[in-house]
Design an enzyme around this catalytic site. Structure first.
Site, PDB file in Angstrom:
ATOM      1  N   CYS A   1       0.788  -1.234   0.000  1.00 29.14           N
ATOM      2  CA  CYS A   1       0.000   0.000   0.000  1.00 29.14           C
ATOM      3  C   CYS A   1       0.822   1.286   0.000  1.00 29.14           C
ATOM      4  O   CYS A   1       0.242   2.379  -0.005  1.00 29.14           O
ATOM      5  CB  CYS A   1      -0.942   0.005   1.194  1.00 29.14           C
TER       6      CYS A   1
ATOM      7  N   LEU B   1       6.121  -3.815   3.379  1.00 31.97           N
ATOM      8  CA  LEU B   1       7.353  -4.294   4.005  1.00 31.97           C
ATOM      9  C   LEU B   1       8.304  -3.143   4.314  1.00 31.97           C
ATOM     10  O   LEU B   1       9.367  -3.345   4.887  1.00 31.97           O
ATOM     11  CB  LEU B   1       8.057  -5.299   3.085  1.00 31.97           C
ATOM     12  N   SER B   2       7.924  -1.928   3.918  1.00 30.82           N
ATOM     13  CA  SER B   2       8.778  -0.756   4.135  1.00 30.82           C
ATOM     14  C   SER B   2       8.413  -0.073   5.446  1.00 30.82           C
ATOM     15  O   SER B   2       7.292   0.417   5.622  1.00 30.82           O
ATOM     16  CB  SER B   2       8.621   0.232   2.977  1.00 30.82           C
TER      17      SER B   2
ATOM     18  N   CYS C   1      14.073   4.765 -17.356  1.00 35.78           N
ATOM     19  CA  CYS C   1      12.751   4.130 -17.323  1.00 35.78           C
ATOM     20  C   CYS C   1      11.762   4.895 -18.193  1.00 35.78           C
ATOM     21  O   CYS C   1      10.931   4.288 -18.883  1.00 35.78           O
ATOM     22  CB  CYS C   1      12.241   4.052 -15.886  1.00 35.78           C
TER      23      CYS C   1
END
Length: 388
Positions: free
Chosen positions: A173, A195-196, A358
């Protein structure tokens, strides 16, 4: 001409689709035919072994160290070179530690943290105020980045056909902007996982500041552990997270979403897709997204149908991501000095190459951005035509 110079110039001639010049040891060489579009200045020799091992890694590291500089527009140079990736060298056996990293929970937590835990202060310098770090949606040509990110979130929420009181799970999220908007504008109850630690911390601050503690919850947890909590959801969304899952875990990821979604529920998957099932760019995997892998559209559709999902729509937002990245790149140029003072010039050049590279890759179609909308099983209650 020195023998190494002979090899390097000969090697660069494989990229002769577009014309550019190369300065090496006080001599100038022309690659391709026509009017040169940019000039490459090589200050220090690039070892033959490194070039043959990985073109992207050798040239990327040379650019970071300033052994190689581009005179002219960086985007133009990257567009020209990246449109010829079929000419790149890649010795997979020599790069096993970069290309084939473990895809276990512990390793992936480290990999995610290495990028997203650089610090909220860093990302606030060049992202828009919503702290959205994924493809925006430019409904109008003159939309600002902030408006386009707002558009993106609400376009996703519209696709999910939300109703008040529904439960929404956001897998990966980020800083929680989508969940907060969903709670405030659609009256749903939101749950997110990341996970951050830095993203989780910022998410908690936002939830508390808006008084949404009873309506939005973000946990620091691996998506693979969500089933243990015993919840199911009316809707699931995942934006820019699938790229970190790893090819060996695609089935686990999809099975987990299948298990967590209620029958008839909607699942929107928003992710960067590759054109094939290759191992990816070594430079990106070493310096930007360790363990990052871009799934192809065909393999994700295949995995979805191995579960109980039914795809009802697929949309490409490739050009929107090109424009998003150019906005980030332009913003990043404005804070070069500040970032260089804190993290060094090599870090700045690395991020220039990442953001601009990118953008070029999306522009020329080397990679894509897909939104895949699915139902769990058959849902005959949805409108028969697109409602978004």
């Amino acid at each position: 001409m020195h023998i190494l110079d002979t090899f390097l110039i000969h090697y660069l001639h494989r990229f002769d689709k577009y014309c550019f010049t190369v300065e090496l040891h006080d001599k100038k060489y022309t690659i391709g035919s026509g009017q040169p579009l940019f000039n490459v200045v090589i200050h220090k020799d690039i070892p033959k072994r490194e070039l043959l091992s990985s073109t992207s890694l050798a040239l990327g590291e040379a650019y970071m160290r300033k052994d190689l500089e581009i005179e002219g527009d960086l985007f133009t140079a990257l567009q020209c070179i990246l449109s010829q990736t079929s000419q790149f060298s890649l010795d997979k056996s020599a790069l096993k530690r970069i290309l084939y990293t473990p895809e276990s929970k512990s390793y992936q937590k480290q990999q995610v943290s290495s990028h997203y835990d650089l610090g909220n202060d860093f990302y606030q310098l060049w992202l828009d105020p919503s702290m959205s770090y994924s493809c925006a949606y430019f409904k109008q040509e003159d939309d600002t980045l902030e408006q386009a990110q707002h558009n993106k979130v609400h376009y996703i929420l519209e696709k999910l056909h939300l109703q008040p009181g529904m439960s929404l799970l956001d897998i990966g999220c980020g800083w929680g902007y989508l969940l907060i908007e969903a709670a405030q504008k659609y009256g749903v109850k939101g749950y997110g996982c990341t996970l951050s630690h830095e993203q989780w911390k910022k998410g908690q601050e936002r939830i508390e500041a808006l008084g949404l503690q009873g309506q939005v919850q973000i946990d620091l947890i691996d998506y693979r552990d969500l089933i243990k909590e015993g919840r199911t959801y009316d809707r699931i969304v995942s934006v820019g997270m699938l790229e970190h899952v790893g090819r060996s875990n695609y089935s686990i990821y999809m099975e987990t979403a299948d298990h967590l979604l209620k029958d008839g529920g909607l699942f929107l998957l928003h992710y960067i897709s590759g054109l094939d099932e290759s191992v990816g760019n070594p430079w990106m995997r070493k310096y930007i997204f360790p363990g990052g892998t871009l799934p192809s559209l065909r393999e994700i559709i295949n995995v979805a149908y191995n579960c109980d999902f039914r795809v009802i729509d697929v949309e490409s937002l490739r050009r929107h991501y090109y424009k998003t990245l150019m906005c980030w790149y332009d913003n990043f140029q404005k804070v070069h000095d500040q970032v260089a003072a804190e993290r060094g010039e090599e870090f700045v050049r690395m991020w220039d190459l990442y953001l601009c590279g990118c953008a070029a890759a999306f522009y020329i179609g080397n990679i894509d951005l897909h939104q895949v909308l699915m139902t769990k099983g058959v849902n005959n209650e949805l409108p028969m035509t697109r409602w978004y």
